[in-house]
Design a protein around this motif. Structure first.
Motif, PDB file in Angstrom:
ATOM      1  N   GLU A   1       0.831  -1.209   0.000  1.00 40.25           N
ATOM      2  CA  GLU A   1       0.000   0.000   0.000  1.00 40.25           C
ATOM      3  C   GLU A   1       0.861   1.252   0.000  1.00 40.25           C
ATOM      4  OE1 GLU A   1      -3.157   0.538   2.932  1.00 40.25           O
ATOM      5  OE2 GLU A   1      -3.416  -1.628   2.795  1.00 40.25           O
TER       6      GLU A   1
ATOM      7  N   ASP B   1       2.298   1.847  -3.292  1.00 36.61           N
ATOM      8  CA  ASP B   1       1.336   2.418  -4.245  1.00 36.61           C
ATOM      9  C   ASP B   1       1.258   3.928  -4.070  1.00 36.61           C
ATOM     10  OD1 ASP B   1      -1.055  -0.286  -4.413  1.00 36.61           O
ATOM     11  OD2 ASP B   1       0.299   0.538  -5.931  1.00 36.61           O
TER      12      ASP B   1
ATOM     13  N   LYS C   1       4.262   5.548  -5.405  1.00 31.80           N
ATOM     14  CA  LYS C   1       4.289   5.550  -6.854  1.00 31.80           C
ATOM     15  C   LYS C   1       3.435   6.681  -7.395  1.00 31.80           C
ATOM     16  CE  LYS C   1       2.859   2.977 -10.815  1.00 31.80           C
ATOM     17  NZ  LYS C   1       1.653   2.385 -11.257  1.00 31.80           N
ATOM     18  N   ASN C   2       2.275   6.808  -6.796  1.00 28.78           N
ATOM     19  CA  ASN C   2       1.387   7.868  -7.252  1.00 28.78           C
ATOM     20  C   ASN C   2       2.019   9.238  -7.072  1.00 28.78           C
ATOM     21  OD1 ASN C   2      -1.204   8.426  -8.326  1.00 28.78           O
ATOM     22  ND2 ASN C   2      -1.704   9.345  -6.378  1.00 28.78           N
TER      23      ASN C   2
ATOM     24  N   SER D   1       4.782   9.827  -9.610  1.00 23.51           N
ATOM     25  CA  SER D   1       4.392  10.141 -10.979  1.00 23.51           C
ATOM     26  C   SER D   1       3.758  11.528 -11.049  1.00 23.51           C
ATOM     27  CB  SER D   1       3.472   9.079 -11.556  1.00 23.51           C
ATOM     28  OG  SER D   1       2.423   8.820 -10.691  1.00 23.51           O
ATOM     29  N   ASP D   2       3.038  11.921 -10.005  1.00 20.60           N
ATOM     30  CA  ASP D   2       2.510  13.294 -10.009  1.00 20.60           C
ATOM     31  C   ASP D   2       3.633  14.307 -10.009  1.00 20.60           C
ATOM     32  OD1 ASP D   2      -0.470  12.701  -7.968  1.00 20.60           O
ATOM     33  OD2 ASP D   2      -0.113  12.650 -10.134  1.00 20.60           O
TER      34      ASP D   2
ATOM     35  N   GLU E   1       5.064  14.584 -13.420  1.00 18.78           N
ATOM     36  CA  GLU E   1       4.281  15.412 -14.340  1.00 18.78           C
ATOM     37  C   GLU E   1       4.407  16.888 -14.008  1.00 18.78           C
ATOM     38  OE1 GLU E   1       0.310  14.033 -14.426  1.00 18.78           O
ATOM     39  OE2 GLU E   1       0.881  12.092 -15.225  1.00 18.78           O
TER      40      GLU E   1
ATOM     41  N   ASP F   1       7.555  18.106 -15.356  1.00 19.48           N
ATOM     42  CA  ASP F   1       7.449  18.260 -16.803  1.00 19.48           C
ATOM     43  C   ASP F   1       6.744  19.556 -17.150  1.00 19.48           C
ATOM     44  OD1 ASP F   1       6.899  14.736 -17.564  1.00 19.48           O
ATOM     45  OD2 ASP F   1       8.718  15.966 -17.508  1.00 19.48           O
ATOM     46  N   ARG F   2       5.723  19.854 -16.361  1.00 16.99           N
ATOM     47  CA  ARG F   2       4.980  21.087 -16.602  1.00 16.99           C
ATOM     48  C   ARG F   2       5.848  22.313 -16.403  1.00 16.99           C
ATOM     49  NH1 ARG F   2      -0.431  21.195 -13.253  1.00 16.99           N
ATOM     50  NH2 ARG F   2      -0.079  18.990 -13.447  1.00 16.99           N
TER      51      ARG F   2
ATOM     52  N   GLN G   1      -0.761  21.144 -20.356  1.00 19.65           N
ATOM     53  CA  GLN G   1      -0.448  20.658 -19.018  1.00 19.65           C
ATOM     54  C   GLN G   1      -1.019  21.545 -17.939  1.00 19.65           C
ATOM     55  OE1 GLN G   1       3.796  19.893 -19.013  1.00 19.65           O
ATOM     56  NE2 GLN G   1       3.255  17.737 -18.939  1.00 19.65           N
TER      57      GLN G   1
ATOM     58  N   PHE H   1      -4.713  20.763 -16.866  1.00 15.65           N
ATOM     59  CA  PHE H   1      -5.183  19.623 -16.091  1.00 15.65           C
ATOM     60  C   PHE H   1      -5.980  20.059 -14.879  1.00 15.65           C
ATOM     61  CE2 PHE H   1      -3.144  17.269 -18.940  1.00 15.65           C
ATOM     62  CZ  PHE H   1      -1.926  16.679 -18.662  1.00 15.65           C
ATOM     63  N   ASP H   2      -5.361  20.973 -14.121  1.00 17.07           N
ATOM     64  CA  ASP H   2      -6.038  21.397 -12.896  1.00 17.07           C
ATOM     65  C   ASP H   2      -7.399  21.987 -13.204  1.00 17.07           C
ATOM     66  OD1 ASP H   2      -2.879  22.573 -11.690  1.00 17.07           O
ATOM     67  OD2 ASP H   2      -3.949  20.711 -11.239  1.00 17.07           O
TER      68      ASP H   2
ATOM     69  N   ARG I   1      -9.928  19.344 -13.956  1.00 16.59           N
ATOM     70  CA  ARG I   1     -10.344  18.653 -12.734  1.00 16.59           C
ATOM     71  C   ARG I   1     -11.320  19.496 -11.941  1.00 16.59           C
ATOM     72  NH1 ARG I   1      -5.229  15.664 -12.249  1.00 16.59           N
ATOM     73  NH2 ARG I   1      -4.141  17.501 -11.523  1.00 16.59           N
TER      74      ARG I   1
ATOM     75  N   ALA J   1       1.459  12.542 -20.518  1.00 13.70           N
ATOM     76  CA  ALA J   1       1.350  12.425 -19.066  1.00 13.70           C
ATOM     77  C   ALA J   1       0.478  11.225 -18.771  1.00 13.70           C
ATOM     78  CB  ALA J   1       0.735  13.683 -18.493  1.00 13.70           C
ATOM     79  N   THR J   2       1.102  10.048 -18.815  1.00  8.24           N
ATOM     80  CA  THR J   2       0.302   8.819 -18.801  1.00  8.24           C
ATOM     81  C   THR J   2      -0.442   8.635 -17.498  1.00  8.24           C
ATOM     82  OG1 THR J   2       2.423   7.823 -18.322  1.00  8.24           O
ATOM     83  CG2 THR J   2       1.493   7.410 -20.478  1.00  8.24           C
ATOM     84  N   ASN J   3       0.197   9.003 -16.414  1.00  2.00           N
ATOM     85  CA  ASN J   3      -0.471   8.772 -15.137  1.00  2.00           C
ATOM     86  C   ASN J   3      -1.759   9.559 -15.035  1.00  2.00           C
ATOM     87  OD1 ASN J   3      -0.548   7.483 -12.687  1.00  2.00           O
ATOM     88  ND2 ASN J   3       0.258   9.242 -11.617  1.00  2.00           N
ATOM     89  N   SER J   4      -1.676  10.848 -15.389  1.00  2.00           N
ATOM     90  CA  SER J   4      -2.882  11.663 -15.341  1.00  2.00           C
ATOM     91  C   SER J   4      -3.923  11.136 -16.309  1.00  2.00           C
ATOM     92  CB  SER J   4      -2.536  13.099 -15.722  1.00  2.00           C
ATOM     93  OG  SER J   4      -1.770  13.666 -14.721  1.00  2.00           O
TER      94      SER J   4
ATOM     95  N   LYS K   1      -5.594   8.076 -14.888  1.00  2.00           N
ATOM     96  CA  LYS K   1      -6.475   8.463 -13.778  1.00  2.00           C
ATOM     97  C   LYS K   1      -7.728   9.110 -14.311  1.00  2.00           C
ATOM     98  CE  LYS K   1      -3.617  10.639 -10.919  1.00  2.00           C
ATOM     99  NZ  LYS K   1      -3.050  11.141  -9.669  1.00  2.00           N
TER     100      LYS K   1
ATOM    101  N   ASP L   1      -2.138   0.310 -14.041  1.00  2.00           N
ATOM    102  CA  ASP L   1      -2.869  -0.236 -12.897  1.00  2.00           C
ATOM    103  C   ASP L   1      -4.337   0.101 -12.989  1.00  2.00           C
ATOM    104  OD1 ASP L   1      -0.276   0.424 -10.502  1.00  2.00           O
ATOM    105  OD2 ASP L   1      -0.800  -1.361 -11.657  1.00  2.00           O
TER     106      ASP L   1
ATOM    107  N   SER M   1      -5.848   1.325  -3.742  1.00  2.00           N
ATOM    108  CA  SER M   1      -5.076   2.555  -3.903  1.00  2.00           C
ATOM    109  C   SER M   1      -5.363   3.249  -5.217  1.00  2.00           C
ATOM    110  CB  SER M   1      -3.589   2.229  -3.826  1.00  2.00           C
ATOM    111  OG  SER M   1      -3.242   1.435  -4.924  1.00  2.00           O
TER     112      SER M   1
ATOM    113  N   ASN N   1      -6.346   7.330  -5.188  1.00  2.00           N
ATOM    114  CA  ASN N   1      -5.464   8.373  -5.681  1.00  2.00           C
ATOM    115  C   ASN N   1      -6.136   9.293  -6.683  1.00  2.00           C
ATOM    116  OD1 ASN N   1      -3.246   7.691  -4.187  1.00  2.00           O
ATOM    117  ND2 ASN N   1      -2.625   6.097  -5.588  1.00  2.00           N
TER     118      ASN N   1
END
Lengths: 313, 295
Positions: A238, A241, A244-245, A248-249, A252, A255-256, B148, B151-152, B155, B186-189, B192, B227, B254, B258
């Protein structure tokens, strides 16, 4: 000279002078004429070593070592149980075929010598000869029996010994036959008699595979530990996880911010260039203003002014 | 500083700008300076109404002086004060004008920022207006190629939609977010966003739509390998089975936690809705499939 060297030397010497070791020769030759006796002696030795091992296992604290020793004891027992039918066959033999001949030859020689001696002595005296003859008779009878084979008592003794062996072997403690023997355990499948593991020929009694308290406790402990490990691993997963989240945030976000940084970089460069320009110009202007020529002119003019003022006064 | 000083400054500045017989050209430069001073004075004195008016006038002055940047800045201050006064209409107007001025300067970033600020201010009172502002802000950024930053905004807009219970709009916004994320890698975003869209559809009892959405997203590589994909498939399976416990368990996982908190709340509430209604819709779906087979 190290201890190892000493040991080797001692071994070499002993080996060389082995034939003078009375005890060893006696041991070697003790049952040299008798296959049964030799085999029996070997089995006895094996039983003794197995017994020692089981003793060690019972006192051993380390479970792994104890388990290993117990396994060895069990293996030895299995092997010995296999030897027993051989022993039984040998025990029932009346005559020792091979050695019979050897002993016969020996006895013949002795007999011959004895007879010669006896005849010589009888010539010497009449009385002594009777005793000698009687002695010879006894001897001959004795050897006769020897040639014939074992005595009935010996035979019986041997059979008894062999019969006693299986019980002795089974009696060796090997960590399986523990406390709870009464309760019925797992009935072993004996439908395939050809396949033999390290198991005794005697039917696997119901208590053979009964878990001793120790082993069931051990198993429980193992299960508990495994469950705890699983729980811990779940918690760790957990956390990972979440990490990881977050990671990755963050990635990003960075990157921004890269193009923004580039812009800032550019703007700052421009501003820096402007400032440098301005500085240079300012310096030039200042040097021009404060040049020595102007300075001298200033001083001269000041002197002139002072002169005028003094003159006026 | 007493409150009279800013008032005096204001009146002086007004006199400078009012055209009359004696004055043919309005002196905007000094007027603007005076307006700014007055506005500051009012703000310190916490006279928000007057400060707002002063800022408006200052911004007008700057416009006249052909410096849209300063004008926009003043308008933003005015708008912030209007927010304190709960003058929502003015807030929206001010922020819009400010963003237009920023665009005039050729600075889309602050423009969208202004719109975003406006939208945030109006979220509670005028949500439709807020959504409009958010959408415009996102459009500006996308035109500029800076998805980019969007995104905010996406959301936030989705959150407002969910509050308004306009789930299809919310989900479509999420898909737009996914698209923007795709462009920026931005694969994660992205993943999600797709997962959030699926959850929203499920909450809206629109299982078919959710399934369709899932199928669409499945085509996308990045989502396929993530995931969130696994979580989505588990979720859909749990819904088809109608297994409430399973849904609850997945909601605790999780991948869901997230996501945006609003979506998480939705997901946690979801198992309590009546699954029987959704089962009916599922049956009809299956029957339609059977009919297809027969044909």
């Amino acid at each position: 000279m190290s201890v190892v060297d000493i040991l080797f030397r001692v071994d070499a010497i002993c080996h060389k002078y082995e034939k003078y070791d009375i005890d060893k020769q006696r041991e070697l030759n003790a049952y040299g004429d008798d296959v049964f006796a030799r085999l029996y002696a070997a089995v006895e030795d094996a039983i003794q070593t197995a017994f020692n091992k089981s003793e060690a296992a019972s006192t051993e604290k380390n479970r792994a070592t104890a388990a290993a020793l117990n396994a060895e004891v069990r293996r030895t027992k299995g092997r010995l149980m296999d030897e027993i039918p051989k022993l039984r066959k040998l025990a029932n033999k009346k005559k020792d075929q091979i050695l019979k001949w050897m002993s016969v030859l020996d006895d013949f020689a002795f007999l011959h010598f004895a007879l010669c001696l006896g005849s010589m002595l009888s010539l010497a005296s009449n009385n002594g000869s009777k005793v000698l003859v009687a002695f010879q008779d006894d001897k001959i009878k004795y050897y006769h029996e020897q040639v014939k084979g074992l005595t009935k008592e010996d035979l019986a003794i041997r059979q008894d010994l062999v019969l006693a062996l299986p019980e002795r072997i089974q009696a060796l403690p090997d960590g399986i036959t523990g406390a709870a023997i009464q309760t019925s355990g797992w009935n072993a499948n004996s439908s395939q008699p050809q396949i033999k593991f390290d198991s005794p020929e005697a039917p696997l009694d119901s208590a053979y595979f009964q878990q001793s308290e120790e082993s069931s406790q051990f198993r429980q402990e193992y299960e508990m530990r495994r469950m705890k490990q699983d729980e811990g691993l779940d918690i760790i997963s957990e956390g990972l996880d979440t990490l990881k989240n977050l990671a990755s945030d963050m990635n990003e976000e960075l990157d921004r911010q890269v193009p923004l940084m580039d812009e800032i970089d550019e703007k700052v460069d421009r501003a820096a260039a402007d400032v440098r320009n301005t500085n240079v110009r300012l310096k030039k202007t200042l040097t021009e203003i404060r040049s020595s020529r102007n300075f001298c002119i200033d001083i001269i003019l000041i002197c002139v002014l002072l002169g005028i003022l003094i003159a006026l006064k | 500083m007493s409150a009279s000083d800013p008032n005096k400054l204001i009146s002086k500045a007004d006199k400078l700008t009012r055209l009359s017989l004696t004055r043919w050209n309005a002196d905007w430069k000094s007027a603007t300076v005076l307006y700014e001073q007055a506005a500051n004075g009012f703000r310190v004195a916490r006279d928000y109404e007057n400060a707002k008016i002063a800022y408006e006038k200052a911004s007008k002055g700057q416009e006249m002086l052909a410096s849209p940047w300063d004008a926009a800045k003043h308008l933003e201050s005015a708008a912030a004060l209007a927010k304190d006064l709960s003058n929502w209409q003015e807030v929206g107007d001010f922020y819009r004008r400010a963003s237009e001025l920023y665009m005039e300067c050729g600075r889309p970033q602050p423009a969208s920022d202004a719109l975003a600020k406006g939208a945030r201010a109006l979220e509670d009172s005028k949500p439709e207006e807020a959504i409009q502002l958010y959408t415009d802000a996102c459009t500006i950024l996308e035109d500029d190629g800076r998805e980019q930053m969007a995104f905010d905004l996406y959301r936030a807009a989705t959150n407002v939609y969910i509050k308004l219970e306009k789930y299809t709009d919310a989900a479509s916004f999420m898909l737009r977010l996914g698209l923007a994320a795709d462009k920026c890698n931005a694969t994660n975003s992205q993943c999600k966003a797709y997962l959030s869209a699926i959850v929203i559809y499920l909450y809206a009892h629109d299982f078919k739509q959710a399934q369709q959405c899932y199928n669409d997203c499945y085509q996308i590589d990045a989502f396929l390998r993530s995931d969130q994909n696994r979580c989505a498939s588990k979720l859909l399976a749990a819904y088809t089975d109608g297994d409430v416990e399973e849904i609850k368990r997945i909601a605790q996982s999780s991948a869901i936690s997230n996501l945006d908190h609003v979506v998480v709340l939705l997901e946690r509430e979801a198992p309590t809705i009546d699954l029987s209604t959704h089962k009916v819709s599922l049956h009809s779906y299956n029957r339609s499939l059977d009919l297809y087979d027969k044909i």
